[in-house]
Every structure is written in structure tokens, then in C-alpha cells.
Motif scaffolding. Structure first.
Motif, PDB file in Angstrom:
ATOM      1  N   ALA A   1       3.174  16.234  -4.071  1.00  0.00           N
ATOM      2  CA  ALA A   1       2.586  15.452  -5.232  1.00  0.00           C
ATOM      3  C   ALA A   1       2.879  13.556  -4.886  1.00  0.00           C
ATOM      4  N   ARG A   2       3.687  13.063  -4.325  1.00  0.00           N
ATOM      5  CA  ARG A   2       3.562  11.627  -4.041  1.00  0.00           C
ATOM      6  C   ARG A   2       2.486  10.861  -2.764  1.00  0.00           C
ATOM      7  N   ARG A   3       2.186  11.860  -1.911  1.00  0.00           N
ATOM      8  CA  ARG A   3       0.880  11.704  -2.173  1.00  0.00           C
ATOM      9  C   ARG A   3      -0.051  11.057  -2.480  1.00  0.00           C
ATOM     10  N   SER A   4      -0.497  12.647  -3.318  1.00  0.00           N
ATOM     11  CA  SER A   4      -1.810  12.386  -4.426  1.00  0.00           C
ATOM     12  C   SER A   4      -1.751  11.692  -5.055  1.00  0.00           C
ATOM     13  N   GLY A   5      -0.775  11.627  -5.813  1.00  0.00           N
ATOM     14  CA  GLY A   5      -0.230  10.232  -6.657  1.00  0.00           C
ATOM     15  C   GLY A   5      -0.501   8.679  -6.459  1.00  0.00           C
ATOM     16  N   ALA A   6       0.310   8.762  -5.322  1.00  0.00           N
ATOM     17  CA  ALA A   6      -0.098   7.168  -3.946  1.00  0.00           C
ATOM     18  C   ALA A   6      -1.821   6.936  -4.117  1.00  0.00           C
ATOM     19  N   VAL A   7      -2.857   8.455  -3.677  1.00  0.00           N
ATOM     20  CA  VAL A   7      -3.589   7.731  -3.231  1.00  0.00           C
ATOM     21  C   VAL A   7      -4.722   7.825  -4.286  1.00  0.00           C
ATOM     22  N   ALA A   8      -4.200   8.750  -5.298  1.00  0.00           N
ATOM     23  CA  ALA A   8      -5.044   8.254  -6.850  1.00  0.00           C
ATOM     24  C   ALA A   8      -4.809   7.156  -6.990  1.00  0.00           C
ATOM     25  N   ALA A   9      -3.300   5.735  -7.180  1.00  0.00           N
ATOM     26  CA  ALA A   9      -3.007   4.676  -7.173  1.00  0.00           C
ATOM     27  C   ALA A   9      -4.017   3.627  -6.948  1.00  0.00           C
ATOM     28  N   LEU A  10      -3.755   4.241  -5.368  1.00  0.00           N
ATOM     29  CA  LEU A  10      -5.078   3.173  -4.463  1.00  0.00           C
ATOM     30  C   LEU A  10      -6.268   3.465  -4.998  1.00  0.00           C
ATOM     31  N   ARG A  11      -6.729   4.375  -5.005  1.00  0.00           N
ATOM     32  CA  ARG A  11      -8.297   4.483  -5.974  1.00  0.00           C
ATOM     33  C   ARG A  11      -8.224   3.475  -7.248  1.00  0.00           C
TER      34      ARG A  11
ATOM     35  N   ILE B   1       0.870  -1.164  -0.020  1.00  0.00           N
ATOM     36  CA  ILE B   1       0.045  -0.578  -0.067  1.00  0.00           C
ATOM     37  C   ILE B   1       0.984   1.031  -0.008  1.00  0.00           C
ATOM     38  N   HIS B   2       2.180   1.296   0.961  1.00  0.00           N
ATOM     39  CA  HIS B   2       3.003   2.533   1.074  1.00  0.00           C
ATOM     40  C   HIS B   2       3.319   2.584  -0.759  1.00  0.00           C
ATOM     41  N   ALA B   3       3.936   1.273  -1.311  1.00  0.00           N
ATOM     42  CA  ALA B   3       5.051   1.058  -2.190  1.00  0.00           C
ATOM     43  C   ALA B   3       4.579   1.655  -3.413  1.00  0.00           C
ATOM     44  N   VAL B   4       3.030   2.216  -3.747  1.00  0.00           N
ATOM     45  CA  VAL B   4       2.142   2.827  -4.698  1.00  0.00           C
ATOM     46  C   VAL B   4       2.917   3.950  -4.867  1.00  0.00           C
ATOM     47  N   GLY B   5       3.501   4.893  -3.554  1.00  0.00           N
ATOM     48  CA  GLY B   5       4.253   5.932  -3.981  1.00  0.00           C
ATOM     49  C   GLY B   5       5.454   5.865  -4.655  1.00  0.00           C
ATOM     50  N   TYR B   6       5.911   5.154  -5.325  1.00  0.00           N
ATOM     51  CA  TYR B   6       7.156   4.620  -5.652  1.00  0.00           C
ATOM     52  C   TYR B   6       7.484   4.389  -7.264  1.00  0.00           C
ATOM     53  N   PHE B   7       6.220   3.463  -7.091  1.00  0.00           N
ATOM     54  CA  PHE B   7       6.435   2.102  -8.897  1.00  0.00           C
ATOM     55  C   PHE B   7       4.672   2.697  -9.352  1.00  0.00           C
ATOM     56  N   SER B   8       3.778   3.615  -8.865  1.00  0.00           N
ATOM     57  CA  SER B   8       2.547   3.593  -9.788  1.00  0.00           C
ATOM     58  C   SER B   8       3.092   5.028 -11.156  1.00  0.00           C
ATOM     59  N   PRO B   9       2.233   4.722 -11.428  1.00  0.00           N
ATOM     60  CA  PRO B   9       2.173   5.456 -13.006  1.00  0.00           C
ATOM     61  C   PRO B   9       1.967   7.177 -11.907  1.00  0.00           C
ATOM     62  N   GLU B  10       1.077   7.565 -11.311  1.00  0.00           N
ATOM     63  CA  GLU B  10       0.325   8.994 -11.292  1.00  0.00           C
ATOM     64  C   GLU B  10       1.658   9.332 -10.107  1.00  0.00           C
ATOM     65  N   PRO B  11       1.950   9.010  -9.195  1.00  0.00           N
ATOM     66  CA  PRO B  11       2.875   9.708  -8.400  1.00  0.00           C
ATOM     67  C   PRO B  11       4.187   9.726  -9.413  1.00  0.00           C
ATOM     68  N   ILE B  12       4.918   8.908  -9.736  1.00  0.00           N
ATOM     69  CA  ILE B  12       5.878   9.120 -10.964  1.00  0.00           C
ATOM     70  C   ILE B  12       5.536  10.897 -11.853  1.00  0.00           C
ATOM     71  N   ALA B  13       4.211  10.634 -12.354  1.00  0.00           N
ATOM     72  CA  ALA B  13       4.164  11.718 -13.617  1.00  0.00           C
ATOM     73  C   ALA B  13       3.510  12.777 -12.734  1.00  0.00           C
ATOM     74  N   LEU B  14       3.619  12.682 -11.045  1.00  0.00           N
ATOM     75  CA  LEU B  14       2.807  13.469 -11.045  1.00  0.00           C
ATOM     76  C   LEU B  14       4.520  14.769  -9.991  1.00  0.00           C
ATOM     77  N   LEU B  15       5.295  13.690  -9.880  1.00  0.00           N
ATOM     78  CA  LEU B  15       6.634  14.319  -9.835  1.00  0.00           C
ATOM     79  C   LEU B  15       7.227  15.552 -10.248  1.00  0.00           C
ATOM     80  N   LYS B  16       7.335  14.680 -11.528  1.00  0.00           N
ATOM     81  CA  LYS B  16       7.837  14.872 -12.810  1.00  0.00           C
ATOM     82  C   LYS B  16       7.451  15.947 -13.303  1.00  0.00           C
ATOM     83  N   GLU B  17       5.755  16.717 -13.071  1.00  0.00           N
ATOM     84  CA  GLU B  17       4.657  17.547 -13.631  1.00  0.00           C
ATOM     85  C   GLU B  17       4.994  19.054 -12.643  1.00  0.00           C
ATOM     86  N   THR B  18       5.977  18.410 -11.649  1.00  0.00           N
ATOM     87  CA  THR B  18       6.344  19.579 -10.234  1.00  0.00           C
ATOM     88  C   THR B  18       7.657  20.200 -10.808  1.00  0.00           C
TER      89      THR B  18
END
Length: 289
Positions: free
Chosen positions: A88-98, A15-32
């Protein structure tokens, strides 16, 4: 049976690790504004500490090469501040979990799991746990899904801080810890070439150091009796230190949390986006139990 602290780690880590590997947080960090995966990783994970230099992150994270950290920090803070990285990581991780959880994301069971996990996460001792304490200082979430990711992240870093202290006390260096774990579990060195930049020359040197202390066999393929004893002690002490976070929960609440987390973690693992579950000993069949 495994200690509850280890069972809960296995359930909460994906559940925590989606913040590293899912596309949503990766994309948001890039956008940041962060340049490349690793700049985003070091910025986001260290963000609760503030705009600290590479030396601090190297010390706290323990198992990365300083050269790897210093390529990202402090340069990352010229692109965006720590608060932006964390958001960015938090928002992306939550979007991935959803996305992974579907209807489960809004279920009463998830809300209950988030409540129980958060009680443990916010009630854990802070002494000697720098990264956990930094995370603990941030404002709490209102919605259950974010609360669950926050709790998983807090409990993960609480355990991690304790694990680092245990490794240090056992005389296992940060880079050595990867090799020591790989030899113990049979994991391929190629995993660490990708994830921690440990390539053949460094790997052989680390194996040699462990061999000279009698922890791995002459061929470097397995642990010696002394190595297995050291490894078992590290894992046992890590579990004991992590268990302090769950002292605020009653035994039946811990059992309830384990039960509630299983279908959530199963959905995340089934996505295939979280690599490296096999070293944790977690599989989909186990999540049925």
C-alpha cells in the motif's frame, strides 16, 4: 561544499517522503484496513521486518516513544499483514510521484537516475543496518519510477540505520536526538509535539538532561561548544557511513545522479505536500544549482 552523501540525502529524502505525506499512500493504507495515520505509518515502515512486536520497532526506529509504537503494533497485524502494508505504501508513493512529476515520470533522465540510485542502494553494506537489510531482501521493481522510490527508500534507511548507531555511540538517546537537533537548528518544539508526541514536560526533561551533560546552555536555547562539537561529529560520521553506499558509483556517475535528481526533487518539493524541508537545509533555489 557538503559531502556528496549529504547532498544526495537531501535530494532523495523528498522522493522517499511522499510515502508518508501524500494522500495516495495514506488512502491506500486506510483502505487496507489500518486505523488512523500512525497505525498505517508504523505498519508500513516496519513491514519489511515482518510482523514483529512493538519492542523491535521501537528499538529499530529509535526516536519514538514506546507508548506511541505500542498503540499501533502488534494490533496492526490483526487488520492486514506486513506485505499488504508495504504494498500500500509503495503503490501510493509511486502514484504520488507520478502526479508530482508529470511527464518527467516517463523520461529517460528519470530512468537513468533510477538506475544509478538503485546500483548504490543495492550495493550498500548491510552489516549492522537492520531496517535497510530487511528492505533489501524484498523483490526489486521492474519499472523505473518504482525503482527510483525503492532506491530512495533503501538509501534513506541505510543512512538512518547508520545515524542511529552514531547517536547511540555519542550517548544521545532517541528522544534526546529530537531536542538536540531542534536546539542546534532553532526548530520549534511544536514540530515535535505533532510529529513525535514530545510535549512540554518531556521536552523540558530532555533539555535538562542535555544541559546536565554540558551539551546545551543554561537557558536551553543553544548548544555549548561541547554540544556543537558533538553535533558536528554525529553529522560527519553519519555522512561517512552513508557514503559507503555510493562506493559502487564512479565520481562522474555521482555527479550525474545529483544533476538528474535536482528537477525531480524540485517537482516534489514544489507540490507543498512534503513538510519539514527547511530543517534539511533544502530549498527550491538550491535545486537550480
Amino acid at each position: 561544499m557538503e559531502p556528496n552523501a549529504r547532498r544526495l540525502w537531501k535530494l532523495l529524502e523528498p522522493i522517499h517522503a511522499v510515502g508518508y505525506f501524500s494522500p495516495e499512500p495514506i488512502a491506500l493504507l486506510k483502505e487496507t484496513g489500518y486505523r488512523g495515520y500512525w497505525m498505517g505509518y508504523f505498519a508500513a515502515r516496519s513491514a519489511p521486518l515482518g510482523a514483529v512486536p512493538a519492542e523491535v520497532v521501537h528499538a529499530v526506529f529509535y526516536n519514538f516513544a514506546f507508548s506511541h509504537v505500542s498503540r499501533a503494533l502488534p494490533d496492526a497485524w490483526t487488520f492486514a499483514p506486513p506485505e499488504a502494508a508495504h504494498d500500500a505504501r509503495r503503490s501510493g508513493a509511486v502514484a504520488a510521484l507520478r502526479r508530482h512529476l508529470g511527464d518527467l515520470a516517463d523520461s529517460e533522465d528519470l530512468a537513468r537516475a533510477a538506475s544509478l540510485a538503485s546500483r548504490a542502494a543495492l550495493g550498500a553494506p548491510m552489516e549492522g543496518r537492520a531496517l535497510y537489510a530487511a528492505l533489501r531482501s524484498l523483490p526489486a521493481a521492474d519499472d523505473p519510477l518504482t525503482l527510483l522510490w525503492d532506491a530512495a527508500t533503501l538509501l534513506r534507511e541505510h543512512r538512518g540505520d547508520g545515524h542511529v548507531a552514531t547517536l547511540l555511540a555519542a550517548g544521545i538517546g532517541g528522544r534526546e536526538s529530537h531536542v538536540f537537533h531542534a536546539v542546534a537548528t532553532g526548530a520549534s518544539p511544536s514540530v515535535y509535539a505533532t510529529s513525535r508526541n514530545i510535549h512540554e514536560t518531556e521536552w523540558d526533561s530532555l533539555v535538562s538532561g542535555l544541559r546536565s551533560r554540558g551539551l546545551v546552555t543554561d537557558d536551553g536555547g543553544s548548544l555549548t561548544d561541547a554540544g556543537r562539537e558533538t553535533k558536528a561529529g554525529i553529522e560527519s560520521t553519519t555522512d561517512a557511513l552513508a557514503a559507503t553506499a555510493y562506493a559502487v558509483l564512479e565520481p562522474d556517475e555521482i555527479d550525474e545522479l545529483i544533476t538528474l535528481l535536482r528537477p525531480l526533487t524540485k517537482a516534489v518539493v514544489a507540490s507543498g505536500e512534503i513538510p519539514g524541508q527547511s530543517p534539511m537545509g533544502l530549498n527550491l533555489d538550491e535545486l537550480e544549482r
